[in-house]
Design a protein around this motif. Sequence first.
Motif, short mmCIF file in Angstrom:
data_model
loop_
_atom_site.label_atom_id
_atom_site.label_comp_id
_atom_site.label_asym_id
_atom_site.label_seq_id
_atom_site.Cartn_x
_atom_site.Cartn_y
_atom_site.Cartn_z
N GLU A 1 33.19 46.93 37.66
CA GLU A 1 33.13 45.75 36.99
C GLU A 1 33.65 44.64 37.78
OE1 GLU A 1 35.63 46.24 33.70
OE2 GLU A 1 34.46 47.73 32.69
N LYS B 1 39.69 42.94 40.71
CA LYS B 1 40.65 42.40 39.90
C LYS B 1 41.79 42.70 40.07
CE LYS B 1 40.09 46.35 36.45
NZ LYS B 1 38.76 46.81 36.96
N TYR B 2 43.07 41.85 39.93
CA TYR B 2 44.25 42.16 40.15
C TYR B 2 44.90 43.12 38.85
CZ TYR B 2 44.91 38.51 43.57
OH TYR B 2 44.72 37.64 44.63
N ARG C 1 51.54 36.20 38.72
CA ARG C 1 50.42 35.95 39.76
C ARG C 1 50.82 36.53 40.86
NH1 ARG C 1 51.57 29.58 41.68
NH2 ARG C 1 53.97 29.92 42.58
N LYS D 1 39.47 33.28 41.12
CA LYS D 1 38.92 33.73 39.83
C LYS D 1 39.82 35.01 39.39
CE LYS D 1 35.16 35.60 37.42
NZ LYS D 1 33.69 36.28 37.36
N MET D 2 40.29 36.02 40.20
CA MET D 2 41.10 37.07 39.81
C MET D 2 42.39 36.51 39.30
SD MET D 2 39.69 39.61 43.08
CE MET D 2 41.33 40.47 42.95
N GLY E 1 43.17 33.62 38.16
CA GLY E 1 43.33 33.17 36.77
C GLY E 1 42.92 34.18 35.53
N GLU E 2 42.30 35.09 35.76
CA GLU E 2 42.16 36.27 34.73
C GLU E 2 43.36 36.98 34.63
OE1 GLU E 2 38.92 38.39 36.53
OE2 GLU E 2 37.08 36.72 35.55
N PHE E 3 44.09 37.34 35.74
CA PHE E 3 45.25 37.99 35.72
C PHE E 3 46.40 37.20 34.74
CE2 PHE E 3 49.25 39.23 37.25
CZ PHE E 3 49.40 40.68 36.95
N ALA F 1 45.97 35.01 32.50
CA ALA F 1 45.59 34.79 31.17
C ALA F 1 45.82 36.04 30.61
CB ALA F 1 44.13 34.57 31.14
N SER F 2 45.38 37.24 31.28
CA SER F 2 45.83 38.49 30.69
C SER F 2 47.41 38.81 30.33
CB SER F 2 45.16 39.70 31.36
OG SER F 2 45.79 39.65 32.61
N GLN G 1 48.84 36.90 27.24
CA GLN G 1 48.54 37.61 25.79
C GLN G 1 49.81 38.60 25.42
OE1 GLN G 1 44.87 39.56 26.38
NE2 GLN G 1 43.53 37.66 26.67
#
Length: 545
Positions: free
Chosen positions: A356, A359-360, A514, A534-535, A537-539, A541-542, A545
């Motif tokens: 996929e 990712k972090y 982060r 990008k990684m 930012g996605e980390f 955001a997750s 949650q």
Amino acid sequence: MIKQLSSILWGCLLVFGISGCAHHAEQRRFSAEGQPSPVFSGEYRGGLFRQGTVTYGDKLNTVFSGKFNEAGFPMRGELRQSYQDGQGGRLQLLLTGDFSLDPEENELRFAGGFVILDAEQRILASAEDSQWAAAYGELHPFQAPQRMTMAGENTYTQYRRDISPAGVGHAFVKIRRPLSGPFEVDLRYQAGLPRGIVKISTTSSEGRQYVVERQYFNFQIAGEPVHYFYYEPGSFTEVDILGDCKIMPNLTAPQALLSVYAYDCDKAVFYALSEDFPASVLAIAAADLDNSGAFHRFTLYHHGEVSQVEISVDALYESQWLRHGDVSQLHYGDLRFYARYLLGTPIGIGIQVDDEGPKYIRFGQLGAEAEMLPSAELYDRINGRYEWQVTRLNKHFSAVLGSSIVSADALATLKEALLADLSENKAIAQDGQVPGLSELWQSWQRQSRARIITWQRHSAGGQEKTPASMQLKLKADIDKWLAQSQKLLLDEAERRCELNGQSFNSDVWQCENRPDARLAAVCVSYLSKSACAKMAGEFAASAAQ
């Protein structure tokens, strides 16, 4: 490419005249505009070689004797090339068999026997059946092929351990094990270089053939070529020193854990095998050995996978591989995994690359990080303690630095003041928040006190110990304490954040969701800046949650 070959043939006919008759030449130089001028003896037709001997006049001194195809390229016979080896000797390659031209690839291919000779005509390598190939810089019958290299699957006998051309160290396999040979080499070539596992065998005094060494090559990995070698397990009992050095560093490790088979002097690296890592090689750099010979880091090679692993030295002494520190894994040159470990457990934030994408990833559980961190005031108090001590040190020594000779009374007064400061400067109550911090302070006090008490005006050799030299030593002691204390405090804060799957930000003294600057630097060293951003930012955001 066929059209190109036809135009070459037609151009040759124009140069030499259209003729269907065969002609014979003796040492005749043939030339065409913009092409080399080979010397040919034999039969030619229509300006093209048909059968005979041609000396191309290239840097490899290429000579072909035999039959040529209808376009004037070698077809069947013997091709000779010479080259200089890494020791400055002149070697000669002889290929005897069938040649075929692939005009689509600009390549001359060969199948048949070969032999490599030295200047005294001693055989260094040979085989009755082999495959070779070489490209043409420009496809023309007057042009010699470039250096012939093995192609595809080959098995041959090698009598000398290193027969590669100078500057092309992997054109042939360099046998690392210091045995006399001869060796049977079984390997595969791709793009002119060995590829995959190479098996090297020799014959015992009883006539039994057995494997003594294996090597792995993958130079097709862009930017991260892989090459390593290892002795066949069970075929060695001692460590071979490879290179010019006479001795090697001391490496200490349980024999049940790994078997060291070689030390490379040029690279300052040990190579070892371990049953815990099947079909793999451990490379241990001499720079990673401590004074006892134990190591805390090694590189693990397993075909196209290369891992950098930091381990616990204490666990090593107990015959355990316990990951402790940074661990990374490359898969055929691409990063697959990176994380920091604490006694075998990954902590903090790491990097994972799967189908996929990159990712972090978080290791650990989120907790009440504000309560878990040492007090931020502790860092400031350590700095304040250091400044106080340095100020007092300068004040006391300023009174005597102007004197070339310090009297006994002045020395006694100075030592008394310095010792009083050591007693007055008590440990900070918050030291107990960080294991080892108060011990560092006590160690500094003991060292400084011993240095002051034993300070004499004259050394045993009669040389005067000046106040300036003593001040420098005491200042160096407190500088060392400050650096060690700061590092210990920051490492502890970082560790506590990582246990919760976060990073530590020392500027605001808190744990964050982060990657820190260190991890971000690791990321961009393998991936692009945009991918790492990008990684991140996605980390974040997750984590929210």
